[in-house]
Every structure is written in structure tokens, then in C-alpha cells.
Design a protein around this motif. Structure first.
Motif, PDB file in Angstrom:
ATOM      1  N   ALA B 112       0.848  -1.197   0.000  1.00 34.82           N
ATOM      2  CA  ALA B 112       0.000   0.000   0.000  1.00 34.82           C
ATOM      3  C   ALA B 112       0.879   1.241   0.000  1.00 34.82           C
ATOM      4  O   ALA B 112       1.675   1.429   0.911  1.00 34.82           O
ATOM      5  CB  ALA B 112      -0.912  -0.004   1.220  1.00 34.82           C
ATOM      6  N   VAL B 129      -6.336   3.278   4.993  1.00 38.27           N
ATOM      7  CA  VAL B 129      -5.378   2.500   4.222  1.00 38.27           C
ATOM      8  C   VAL B 129      -6.124   1.418   3.449  1.00 38.27           C
ATOM      9  O   VAL B 129      -6.825   0.604   4.042  1.00 38.27           O
ATOM     10  CB  VAL B 129      -4.329   1.847   5.154  1.00 38.27           C
ATOM     11  N   ARG B 165       2.719  -1.887   4.179  1.00 43.58           N
ATOM     12  CA  ARG B 165       2.338  -0.524   3.849  1.00 43.58           C
ATOM     13  C   ARG B 165       3.586   0.341   3.909  1.00 43.58           C
ATOM     14  O   ARG B 165       4.350   0.257   4.867  1.00 43.58           O
ATOM     15  CB  ARG B 165       1.322   0.011   4.856  1.00 43.58           C
TER      16      ARG B 165
END
Lengths: 250, 169
Positions: B112, B129, B165
């Protein structure tokens, strides 16, 4: 002024180097894999900062020593780190108590050093402060989680904090040389930082339902090379390879 | 990336094209240019000597040395032996320096990407997110520190997959 700056850079670099090395001892031993990753990441950031500060120290000294020479070929009495960072890890709560105090201090320090009159220090601080913000957050989270946790975790956090509280004066200690650098806008005035750090520490302890310990008898001397025996043992492990095989390369 | 006015535009373009082919050693789908590590191509006004400036992501990132070496090798292989390489710390690298193409490639790779402008905002993970696999916003942070300094570990509650992420920095 150059020698004062060299000494100051050793203080900055050695704090990061020694705590980074201490945290490496957790690798493979932390309570969970996520914590293991976190502590290794913190260690990596700290060793990265140490490389930058000690590298600059070597340039200022102009004696041909680089960051590696300063890290691996000095003895304990030549190290200028504070006593807090060389203390053994103890249990996880003690490690987190130490991290919480150090990162809270380091965050305030680097924040101030971002506007140092020495451009190179300002540059390193601006880079490192972003990393240390994560460290301070992580440590504060654990202080709250353990402090406001079970009777067992709470007891351990209280013991951990009590153990670290002896080293607070040493953490903020300044000598005349450092005061001269602070007056020139190069170093941070630690006396001015202390209330800021204390405010932040109090705030987190309140959240953790813990009370601020009183100031016990204080041990000082780290900044002038008077260390606990723990430092020489740490250095023995950290320095053995480069000393046994000088100049060895991967 | 800044290209100094003193430099020959064509030469700078050829150097930039070489840098575009150098992958990040830990996330090889993105180039060092897309990650924002290449900070500029500059020329000395007097001598005309050309320097490529790069910046580390994190101070202790182990990939930094590998990146320097691969940039050097790529420049050498393309005939730019005389081009110097310089590491600069300022301005400090931020995830806002990752370009749009880089962000999209990260997402396709399963990481991400950080939202643009997020670095200046909170570090506490209050942003939404999205799971890079199913696109769900029902995600939770597992660990703020992940497999490399630049990544945090997250999990998607919708498709139950864990994912990396890119930390806002």
C-alpha cells in the motif's frame, strides 16, 4: 572550537551507537515477532545516526579516523555516551522504560538541533528526527500498555522506570565546552530541554496510570568517560571482530 | 529531480534515462528515480564536471550502499565513468518524493503506497489505508515496523490477507 565540536559529536554519535548495539541483543529474543522487528528497526535507525555523527566527528578531528575507526577502535573510557543507554536490557519492560526516556529526550534534542548553527548537524538532525518520532511513539505505547496492564506488567514497568531514574541528571549533563557550543547556537541547551522532556514523560505516565518517581541519588559521568562496567562488556562483543581482524572487509 | 540549468539538457536526459533503469534492491518493481532517491543531476559551472546526487531513505537503511553501488555500475556501464556520485542528506527524503508511477507500481506489487502529502500529517496511522489486493478500507495495523525500515505491517479484515504498507515519512 574544533575539539569541543568533536567531543559533542562523539556524545551524539555514541548515544545512538551504544543503544543501537544494546537493542540488537533483542534480535531473535523479543516477546513476539512484531516486537522483534520493531526493536531491530530502532537499532538500525540508531546505528545509521551514529554513522553520520561519528563520520562527521572523524572529519572534524582530521586525524584520519572514520566512523568505523571511532566505533571499533576506542576503549570504554573514550566513549562519551550517557549511562542510560549502556544499561543492560533487563526484561522487556525495562528495555521499554529505557527507550521511552531516551527517545523522549532524543526527540526534543534533535528537534532543537534541526536549527543548529552548524549546517551539517542540522542536516543530520532533520533526517534523524523523523525516525525518532516513531521510536518515541512506540516506546510510549508500551509504557501505557504495560503500565496500565496486568498487575505483573505494571509491576515490571514500575521497576523498569525506577531503575532508569538514577541516570536522568547524566542524560542532561552539560560541561563548559558544551555550554559554549550551545551559546554559539551549535549545540542544544539541555537545561532548557529538560522541562519539555519532563512534561512529555509526565503526560505519558499519567496515561499509563503511573506516578512520576521522585529523583533518587543520581549517578553521572558518562559524558566524561566514567562508565559502568556494562559498557566494556558491550564493547567487547561489538568490537571483537574488527580488532581481531583489523581492516577486514566483507 | 532537479536538473541544474548549467547542464547540457541532452546529457542530463541520457543520464536520467540510465538512472530510470536502476531498481531499488528491496522493492525491485520501482526504480531509484521513482522512489525519489535521485535528488538531482548537476554540473560544475567552471569545469562542467557532472554529479548525480542521491539521498538515503532512512539513515540506517542497509539498501543505501547497495543503491550507491548499482547506480555507479549502471553509470559506468552506460559510459558515464566521469560522472561523480554524491550522497546528500538535505532536504531529508520523504515519502512525498515518490512519484505517481512509483506509487501505482507499489500498489500493483502488493504494497500500500503512502498517500501524497501524508508525511507532513500524523504518523499515528489515522489515514484510511486500502488493501492493495482487494481495495477494502477495512484494514488494521499489525506492527508499525515491518520487514524493512520503510514499511509497516498491516492486515485486511475483508480478504484476511496481510500486506506491507509504505510508512509515511
Amino acid at each position: 572550537m574544533n575539539d569541543l565540536l568533536f567531543q559533542y559529536l562523539l556524545r551524539l554519535g555514541d548515544d545512538s551507537l551504544i543503544l543501537g548495539q544494546r537493542l540488537c541483543e533483542w534480535c531473535g529474543h523479543a516477546p513476539t515477532i512484531e516486537v522483534d522487528l520493531s526493536l531491530s528497526n530502532l537499532a538500525l535507525d540508531l546505528i545509521g545516526q551514529a554513522t553520520l555523527f561519528l563520520g562527521y566527528a572523524g572529519e572534524v578531528e582530521s586525524g584520519g579516523r572514520d566512523a568505523d575507526a571511532l566505533a571499533f577502535h576506542r576503549d570504554a573510557e573514550d566513549f562519551r555516551n550517557c549511562l542510560l543507554v549502556e544499561q543492560p536490557n533487563g526484561d522487556f519492560a525495562r528495555t521499554m522504560a529505557r527507550q521511552f526516556l531516551f527517545s523522549s529526550y532524543q526527540l526534543a534534542l534533535l528537534d532543537r538541533l534541526c536549527s543548529s548553527a552548524d549546517g551539517r548537524i542540522a542536516e543530520i538532525a532533520a533526517k534523524a528526527v523523523k525516525e525518532v518520532r516513531y521510536h518515541a511513539d512506540l516506546a510510549a505505547d508500551w509504557v501505557v500498555r504495560l503500565g496500565d496492564g496486568t498487575a505483573e506488567s505494571r509491576g515490571r514497568m514500575i521497576e523498569g522506570l525506577d531503575d532508569c531514574w538514577r541516570f536522568l541528571d547524566d542524560l542532561f549533563a552539560m560541561d563548559d565546552g558544551e555550554r559554549a557550543l550551545a551559546a554559539a547556537g551549535i549545540a542544544a541547551d539541555k537545561a532548557a530541554l529538560r522541562p519539555l522532556v519532563q512534561g512529555r514523560v509526565e503526560q505519558v505516565l499519567r496515561q499509563a496510570t503511573l506516578s512520576m518517581p521522585g529523583l533518587p541519588w543520581q549517578v553521572t559521568g558518562g559524558r566524561t568517560g566514567r562508565h559502568s562496567e556494562h559498557l566494556s562488556r558491550l564493547l567487547a562483543e561489538m568490537q571483537v571482530l574488527p580488532r581481531a581482524h583489523p581492516g577486514a572487509r566483507w | 529531480m532537479d536538473i541544474a540549468p548549467a547542464i547540457d539538457r541532452q546529457l542530463a536526459g541520457r543520464i536520467a534515462a540510465v538512472l530510470d533503469t536502476v531498481p531499488d534492491p528491496e522493492i525491485p518493481v520501482v526504480s531509484v528515480t521513482e522512489l525519489g532517491i535521485v535528488r538531482g543531476i548537476v554540473a560544475d559551472e567552471g569545469s562542467g564536471a557532472v554529479t548525480v546526487r542521491i539521498t538515503p531513505t532512512y539513515t540506517g537503511c542497509p539498501a543505501t550502499q547497495v543503491i550507491e553501488r548499482s547506480v555507479r555500475e549502471a553509470l559506468d556501464a552506460a559510459g558515464f565513468r566521469e560522472v561523480a556520485l554524491e550522497t546528500v542528506l538535505s532536504p531529508p527524503w520523504s515519502t512525498d518524493m515518490i512519484d505517481e508511477a512509483g506509487r501505482e507500481k507499489l500498489r500493483a506489487y502488493g504494497i500500500a503506497p503512502p498517500p501524497k502529502g501524508a508525511a507532513a500529517r500524523s504518523l499515528r496511522g489515522r489515514d484510511v489505508v486500502e488493501c492493495p489486493r482487494c481495495g477494502s478500507a477495512d484494514t488494521v495495523e499489525v506492527s508499525r515496523f515491518g520487514s524493512t525500515p520503510c514499511k509497516a505491517l498491516w492486515r485486511c479484515r475483508n480478504c484476511a490477507e496481510p500486506f506491507d504498507r509504505f510508512k509515511c515519512h
